[in-house]
Design a protein around this motif. Sequence first.
Motif, mmCIF file in Angstrom:
data_model
loop_
_atom_site.group_PDB
_atom_site.id
_atom_site.type_symbol
_atom_site.label_atom_id
_atom_site.label_comp_id
_atom_site.label_asym_id
_atom_site.label_seq_id
_atom_site.Cartn_x
_atom_site.Cartn_y
_atom_site.Cartn_z
ATOM 1 N N MET A 166 -3.366 12.444 -13.387
ATOM 2 C CA MET A 166 -1.968 12.753 -13.083
ATOM 3 C C MET A 166 -1.183 13.222 -14.304
ATOM 4 O O MET A 166 -0.090 13.757 -14.168
ATOM 5 N N PHE A 206 3.825 1.482 -1.272
ATOM 6 C CA PHE A 206 4.406 1.637 -2.618
ATOM 7 C C PHE A 206 3.395 2.239 -3.590
ATOM 8 O O PHE A 206 3.744 3.047 -4.457
ATOM 9 N N TYR A 207 2.167 1.865 -3.435
ATOM 10 C CA TYR A 207 1.115 2.412 -4.304
ATOM 11 C C TYR A 207 1.050 3.944 -4.168
ATOM 12 O O TYR A 207 1.003 4.664 -5.160
ATOM 13 N N PHE A 208 1.091 4.418 -2.933
ATOM 14 C CA PHE A 208 1.116 5.875 -2.706
ATOM 15 C C PHE A 208 2.334 6.500 -3.376
ATOM 16 O O PHE A 208 2.246 7.522 -4.042
ATOM 17 N N ARG A 209 3.482 5.883 -3.152
ATOM 18 C CA ARG A 209 4.731 6.463 -3.671
ATOM 19 C C ARG A 209 4.707 6.505 -5.191
ATOM 20 O O ARG A 209 5.189 7.447 -5.811
ATOM 21 N N SER A 210 4.104 5.486 -5.801
ATOM 22 C CA SER A 210 4.031 5.462 -7.261
ATOM 23 C C SER A 210 3.105 6.571 -7.777
ATOM 24 O O SER A 210 3.050 6.832 -8.972
ATOM 25 N N ARG A 211 2.389 7.208 -6.852
ATOM 26 C CA ARG A 211 1.532 8.333 -7.235
ATOM 27 C C ARG A 211 2.131 9.658 -6.764
ATOM 28 O O ARG A 211 1.430 10.669 -6.661
ATOM 29 N N GLY A 212 3.412 9.621 -6.398
ATOM 30 C CA GLY A 212 4.105 10.866 -6.042
ATOM 31 C C GLY A 212 4.005 11.249 -4.583
ATOM 32 O O GLY A 212 4.440 12.322 -4.186
ATOM 33 N N ILE A 213 3.410 10.369 -3.760
ATOM 34 C CA ILE A 213 3.197 10.701 -2.347
ATOM 35 C C ILE A 213 4.237 9.955 -1.510
ATOM 36 O O ILE A 213 4.298 8.723 -1.539
ATOM 37 N N ASP A 214 5.064 10.684 -0.775
ATOM 38 C CA ASP A 214 6.149 10.021 -0.037
ATOM 39 C C ASP A 214 5.605 9.209 1.133
ATOM 40 O O ASP A 214 4.448 9.345 1.518
ATOM 41 N N GLU A 215 6.485 8.385 1.684
ATOM 42 C CA GLU A 215 6.044 7.424 2.691
ATOM 43 C C GLU A 215 5.443 8.088 3.928
ATOM 44 O O GLU A 215 4.405 7.655 4.437
ATOM 45 N N PHE A 220 -1.196 -0.473 -12.151
ATOM 46 C CA PHE A 220 -0.823 -1.763 -11.571
ATOM 47 C C PHE A 220 -1.646 -2.910 -12.137
ATOM 48 O O PHE A 220 -2.831 -2.762 -12.425
ATOM 49 N N THR A 276 3.993 10.982 4.299
ATOM 50 C CA THR A 276 2.669 11.531 4.001
ATOM 51 C C THR A 276 1.649 10.416 3.839
ATOM 52 O O THR A 276 0.518 10.501 4.319
ATOM 53 N N GLU A 279 1.162 16.933 -4.803
ATOM 54 C CA GLU A 279 2.583 16.584 -4.639
ATOM 55 C C GLU A 279 3.325 16.884 -5.939
ATOM 56 O O GLU A 279 4.435 17.421 -5.937
ATOM 57 N N MET A 322 -1.799 9.880 5.899
ATOM 58 C CA MET A 322 -3.118 9.779 5.257
ATOM 59 C C MET A 322 -3.814 8.487 5.659
ATOM 60 O O MET A 322 -5.018 8.456 5.913
ATOM 61 N N LEU A 323 -3.049 7.406 5.719
ATOM 62 C CA LEU A 323 -3.636 6.112 6.077
ATOM 63 C C LEU A 323 -4.144 6.118 7.517
ATOM 64 O O LEU A 323 -5.188 5.551 7.823
ATOM 65 N N ILE A 355 0.844 -1.199 0.000
ATOM 66 C CA ILE A 355 0.000 0.000 0.000
ATOM 67 C C ILE A 355 0.882 1.253 0.000
ATOM 68 O O ILE A 355 0.617 2.213 -0.723
ATOM 69 N N GLU A 371 8.600 8.007 -5.410
ATOM 70 C CA GLU A 371 7.719 9.180 -5.481
ATOM 71 C C GLU A 371 8.279 10.253 -6.402
ATOM 72 O O GLU A 371 7.535 10.962 -7.073
ATOM 73 N N ILE A 391 -9.676 5.843 2.631
ATOM 74 C CA ILE A 391 -9.198 6.994 1.862
ATOM 75 C C ILE A 391 -9.970 7.083 0.555
ATOM 76 O O ILE A 391 -9.952 6.148 -0.245
ATOM 77 N N ALA A 419 7.497 9.431 -9.999
ATOM 78 C CA ALA A 419 6.108 9.787 -10.325
ATOM 79 C C ALA A 419 5.990 11.288 -10.562
ATOM 80 O O ALA A 419 5.317 11.727 -11.490
ATOM 81 N N ARG A 420 6.677 12.064 -9.725
ATOM 82 C CA ARG A 420 6.589 13.525 -9.863
ATOM 83 C C ARG A 420 7.232 13.991 -11.170
ATOM 84 O O ARG A 420 6.824 14.989 -11.750
ATOM 85 N N TYR A 467 -9.681 12.321 -2.258
ATOM 86 C CA TYR A 467 -8.648 12.736 -1.294
ATOM 87 C C TYR A 467 -7.268 12.243 -1.757
ATOM 88 O O TYR A 467 -6.274 12.975 -1.747
ATOM 89 N N PHE A 468 -7.244 10.989 -2.204
ATOM 90 C CA PHE A 468 -6.002 10.375 -2.660
ATOM 91 C C PHE A 468 -5.435 11.115 -3.882
ATOM 92 O O PHE A 468 -4.265 11.499 -3.918
ATOM 93 N N VAL A 497 -3.977 -2.095 -5.300
ATOM 94 C CA VAL A 497 -4.305 -2.404 -3.902
ATOM 95 C C VAL A 497 -5.574 -1.662 -3.488
ATOM 96 O O VAL A 497 -5.934 -0.635 -4.057
#
Lengths: 442, 253
Positions: free
Chosen positions: B163, A393-402, B85, A404, B106, A408-409, A391, B74, B94, B77-78, B98-99, B89
């Motif tokens: 994105m 990694f999924y955030f990080r793959s969207r540009g959101i660091d661990e 995927f 953060t 970011e 959020m979680l 989960i 991250e 959330i 991605a930026r 919001y996500f 997941v």
Amino acid sequence: MSEIPQSKVRDAYLALTAARPNGNTPAWVQALHAEGESLLRETELPHTRMEEWRQTNINAINERTFAPLTDAPDHGVDADSVAALRFVNGVCSESVFVNGFHVPGLGSRKDLPAKVAVTGLCNAQLGDHAETVKAHLNHHLGARNAYTALNTAFLQDGAFVHVPRNTVVETPIHLLFLATPALEDCSAAIRNLIVLEEGAQATIILSFAGNAGAAAYLSNVVDEISLGANASLTLCKLVREGAQGNHLATTEVHQHRDSRFHAHTFSMEGAVIRNQLCVNLAGEGAECKLNGLYLNDGNRLIDNALQLTHTVPRCSSRIAYKGILDGKSKSVFTGKVNVLRDAQKTDSNQISNNLMLSDTAAIDAKPQLEIYADDVKCTHGATVGSSPPEIIFYFRSRGIDEATARGMLTYGFAGEIVDEMNIDAVHAPLSAYIYDKYSPKI
Amino acid sequence: MLEVRNLKASVDGNPILRGIDLTVKEGEVHAIMGPNGSGKSTFAQVLAGHAAYEVEESSSVTFLGEDLLDMPAEERARLGLFLAFQYPVEIPGITNSYFLKAAVNEIRVSRGLEELDAMDFADQLKEKMELINVDPRFAERFVNHGFSGGEKKRNEILQLAVMEPRLAILDETDSGLDIDALRVVSEGVNKLRSENRAFILVTHYQRLLDYIVPDFVHVLYKGRIVRSGGKELALELEEKGYDWLRETEDALV
Ligand SMILES: Nc1ncnc2c1ncn2[C@@H]1O[C@H](COP(=O)(O)OP(=O)(O)O)[C@@H](O)[C@H]1O
Ligand SMILES: [Mg+2]
């Protein structure tokens, strides 16, 4: 080994009863004091060899005497200091209690039907409500522990709420209990009595707030709640004691037939917090929903001890508690459900979910079902875990660091419990509080 | 925009990618096909920055002129890399909006742009949902939580749309979709094709390429690209099946 100093502490409390002012205390209240005293004399302070306290070590509280305040000393609380600790944000009827004593000048009634009483218990014992108080006070509290006995022995003030038959109170009633520096090294015996008559309806916020003082204190709270037939109470409890503040509370709820009780218990701040919540479903068709969220961190201890008794048939109970556990904190959750032999068609379920933010936090979460009826539906579940790496990694793959992502979680995890509470005056400040607490600090 | 040179990666010492070379230019659509277990997802995840894979020192990947392999996920991605995927997941608690708002902001902040406020973001999200034809209620549902397989894939495409990456890698976005869902997803992708956006479509089935026509087709087998060609290569593969690969490739070893 620790019995010796603890029994000394108990003796010290008993000796202090002599200092209790009895000036205009009615004889029947003095009789309650005597009852509390004799119960205290027979009851050991809670220790970890008692079944119910096995995981809850409160030696830090037991090892010293927190002398109960017996009058309301000059407290210096004004409207500004109330505003600073209010937290709740919205239109409410408000009553303010300083170190356990009602301060009428600081409160305000808003949209309260005339016959609804929201006042200090001390005042209610003497005035028009004496008969109601007499009929209920100490009638709902079982022999819970030495601190509830201590509360009865020093019973003086607290909140009294009475909602007459078929009366609907739309605006939430906010009972704000403030701990000031005058409470340091002492305790407040806070006794609240809430009575909803048949068909009555109300929303009550019990809010405990303390200044972050340097010295320890104890809020020793007993709430007695009686819900008449078909009455409906939403109770939201917010615990935000000072960093050194301890909060030992027992809430005892008696439900008559078809009554509804929805409790939302938020344990936020305080060194030791114990919320014992005992509900007796004593009339057919009664329903209770007990939700809770505890935000534990540092070296703190938070214990939520639920004790539900299904006494009669066709009642339902729902328990949903969540914990967010950080630092070296210790948390305890016990969901004890007792289904007596006559309580056929009981429908009970409970779930406790815990999110671990550190490896050093500890949690003991357990359901405890004792079922003596045969035609019942009782379910339970408990989880403890942290956010899986997939989960994150999924955030990080969207540009959101661990960091953060974890914030959020955590916020999302709490949201389920927060969103079930529909009191606007609490929802927004509570969401903001949780958001701030778990957002990464830059 | 993407240059992959001799990419070798392993898990727990077991080599999975055994030297991949691939060049993708702006606006191009590359399809990567191959039998199960050939390393397609691993390739996609390594590009996205998954930490489970050890990448060999001698490998190099540059994206928009920057060294990708040393960059945290991250930051990739930026910079404009997006992975849809194969198995998205579920994130209870959330909401999608919001996500996605957090994700978009970011990216904006990393590019020196101002964050979007709730209103502006809601408008943008609504526009994208219309563009790729997803139910507006997606916005307030928890990310992938309780979604059907098809809904999850569609949600990945929604994220792609919001994105606005420079390079989108779609890992078997077509697998498990019925023909209607496949059409919706492909139409979404086709609408998002543009001159400065490239796609890598990882797929097991030639069927996808009837809807999204690639410029190049590569065949991945046992961690290597063993064939590259135009779209006709996909047809050849479809006709002869992956067994043909096994026979010809394994004979070489
Ligand atoms: N995280 C991992 N841990 C262990 N083995 C893995 C991992 N990821 C992939 N593999 C292995 O690498 C091989 C290639 O897998 P994958 O990249 O998923 O193939 P494909 O997507 O082409 O089906 C498989 O044998 C798989 O078991
Ligand atoms: Mg795969």
